[in-house]
Write an enzyme that holds these catalytic residues in place. Sequence first.
Site, PDB file in Angstrom:
ATOM      1  N   LYS A 157      44.348  61.444 -93.731  1.00  0.00           N
ATOM      2  CA  LYS A 157      44.926  60.094 -93.686  1.00  0.00           C
ATOM      3  C   LYS A 157      46.172  59.985 -94.569  1.00  0.00           C
ATOM      4  O   LYS A 157      47.189  59.456 -94.153  1.00  0.00           O
ATOM      5  CB  LYS A 157      43.917  59.048 -94.205  1.00  0.00           C
ATOM      6  N   ARG A 188      36.637  49.644 -95.999  1.00  0.00           N
ATOM      7  CA  ARG A 188      35.613  50.683 -95.859  1.00  0.00           C
ATOM      8  C   ARG A 188      34.250  50.126 -95.528  1.00  0.00           C
ATOM      9  O   ARG A 188      33.289  50.884 -95.368  1.00  0.00           O
ATOM     10  CB  ARG A 188      35.441  51.414 -97.183  1.00  0.00           C
ATOM     11  N   ARG A 248      41.119  70.994-101.777  1.00  0.00           N
ATOM     12  CA  ARG A 248      42.372  70.269-102.018  1.00  0.00           C
ATOM     13  C   ARG A 248      42.667  70.147-103.513  1.00  0.00           C
ATOM     14  O   ARG A 248      41.751  70.081-104.330  1.00  0.00           O
ATOM     15  CB  ARG A 248      42.388  68.913-101.316  1.00  0.00           C
ATOM     16  N   ARG A 301      40.755  66.897-108.196  1.00  0.00           N
ATOM     17  CA  ARG A 301      40.291  65.544-108.536  1.00  0.00           C
ATOM     18  C   ARG A 301      38.892  65.598-109.126  1.00  0.00           C
ATOM     19  O   ARG A 301      38.065  66.401-108.701  1.00  0.00           O
ATOM     20  CB  ARG A 301      40.261  64.700-107.258  1.00  0.00           C
ATOM     21  N   ARG A 328      30.195  60.564-100.500  1.00  0.00           N
ATOM     22  CA  ARG A 328      31.245  59.767 -99.864  1.00  0.00           C
ATOM     23  C   ARG A 328      31.166  59.889 -98.344  1.00  0.00           C
ATOM     24  O   ARG A 328      31.382  58.918 -97.623  1.00  0.00           O
ATOM     25  CB  ARG A 328      32.636  60.204-100.362  1.00  0.00           C
TER      26      ARG A 328
HETATM   27  P1  ADP Z   1      38.231  59.913-100.289  1.00  0.00           P
HETATM   28  O1  ADP Z   1      38.863  59.605 -98.975  1.00  0.00           O
HETATM   29  O2  ADP Z   1      38.048  61.379-100.524  1.00  0.00           O
HETATM   30  O3  ADP Z   1      36.956  59.160-100.529  1.00  0.00           O
HETATM   31  P2  ADP Z   1      39.999  58.118-101.763  1.00  0.00           P
HETATM   32  O4  ADP Z   1      41.154  58.510-102.622  1.00  0.00           O
HETATM   33  O5  ADP Z   1      40.283  57.330-100.545  1.00  0.00           O
HETATM   34  O6  ADP Z   1      39.276  59.498-101.421  1.00  0.00           O
HETATM   35  O7  ADP Z   1      38.927  57.298-102.626  1.00  0.00           O
HETATM   36  C1  ADP Z   1      38.450  57.789-103.836  1.00  0.00           C
HETATM   37  C2  ADP Z   1      37.434  56.810-104.417  1.00  0.00           C
HETATM   38  O8  ADP Z   1      38.080  55.563-104.691  1.00  0.00           O
HETATM   39  C3  ADP Z   1      36.249  56.441-103.538  1.00  0.00           C
HETATM   40  O9  ADP Z   1      35.198  57.358-103.621  1.00  0.00           O
HETATM   41  C4  ADP Z   1      35.863  55.082-104.126  1.00  0.00           C
HETATM   42  O10 ADP Z   1      35.147  55.222-105.323  1.00  0.00           O
HETATM   43  C5  ADP Z   1      37.204  54.466-104.456  1.00  0.00           C
HETATM   44  N1  ADP Z   1      37.716  53.649-103.342  1.00  0.00           N
HETATM   45  C6  ADP Z   1      38.824  53.895-102.599  1.00  0.00           C
HETATM   46  N2  ADP Z   1      38.983  52.934-101.662  1.00  0.00           N
HETATM   47  C7  ADP Z   1      37.928  52.079-101.810  1.00  0.00           C
HETATM   48  C8  ADP Z   1      37.508  50.899-101.143  1.00  0.00           C
HETATM   49  N3  ADP Z   1      38.182  50.392-100.106  1.00  0.00           N
HETATM   50  N4  ADP Z   1      36.366  50.296-101.570  1.00  0.00           N
HETATM   51  C9  ADP Z   1      35.670  50.782-102.599  1.00  0.00           C
HETATM   52  N5  ADP Z   1      36.015  51.884-103.270  1.00  0.00           N
HETATM   53  C10 ADP Z   1      37.128  52.531-102.890  1.00  0.00           C
END
Ligand code: ADP
Length: 207
Positions: A13, A86, A120, A153, A164
Site C-alpha cells: 500500500k 481499519r 522489510r 520496525r 495484525r
Molecule cells: P501494517 O500495515 O504492517 O500494520 P502500519 O504502519 O499501517 O503497518 O500500522 C502500524 C501500526 O499502527 C498498527 O499495527 C496499529 O497499531 C497502528 N495503526 C495504524 N493505523 C491504524 C488505525 N487506522 N487504527 C488503529 N491503529 C492503527
Amino acid sequence: MNILLIGIQGCGKGTQAKLLEERFGWKHITTGNLLRENFENKTELGIIAKKFMDAGELVPDKYVFQIVEDALAKVDEGSILDGFPRNMEQLRFLEKNFTIDKVILLDLSDEKAIERVSSRRNCIDCKKDYNLLYHKPKVEGICDVCGGKIVQRDDDYEDAIKKRIEKFYKETSEVITYFNEEGKLIRVNADDPIDTIQANIIKALDV
Ligand code: ADP
Ligand code: ZN
C-alpha cells in the site's frame, strides 16, 4: 479524487500510495506513519500509541481519529488513504464528512505477506523502504539515499505480524465488504512487480 488503498500487511500500500502521490499530487495519508512520527516527536499521543503498535494491537480509535482529523483538514486536490479505516467504527467516523470515491484492494496471500513484512527494513533518517528479498541497499545496513542506518520496525517480528494479519481478517474485511457492496471496490493482484501494480491501479481508476 479520494481513494483508499486497502490490503493485508506487506501488500505494498505504502509503495503504491507514494507513486500515486508523485503522479497525481493527491495527498498520501497513512496512519501508521503519522503515529510513528508522533512517537518520534515524543507527543503524548505518540507515546501512548507506541505501546499498542509494538504489541501488534490497533491503537484505540480516539487517538487515531485525532490524527486523521488533522490530516483530512489539509486535503484539497485529493487524497490516498492508507491504513485507515481499519474497522467499522473508523469507517463511520470517516464517512460523517468525507467521501471515498474508489477503493483499491491489493490482493496478496498470507504466506507472501509474512515473508515480505519480515524482510522489510527502513532508513532510520529518510524512512526510505527497503526489502532484503527484493530491493536491498547497495551497502548492507546503509541507506543508498542518505547514508542513514537501516533498521527493522519494532512491530515487524513474527508474533506481531500474525496478530495484525488476524485483525485484518477480523475487522478490516468488514470494511472491504462494505465498499464492495457500495460498488467502489477494485481488486488488484499485489503479487506482481511494482510497476505492473501501479499501471493496473491507474487503469482501474480510469484517470
Ligand atoms: P501494517 O500495515 O504492517 O500494520 P502500519 O504502519 O499501517 O503497518 O500500522 C502500524 C501500526 O499502527 C498498527 O499495527 C496499529 O497499531 C497502528 N495503526 C495504524 N493505523 C491504524 C488505525 N487506522 N487504527 C488503529 N491503529 C492503527
Ligand atoms: Zn535514508
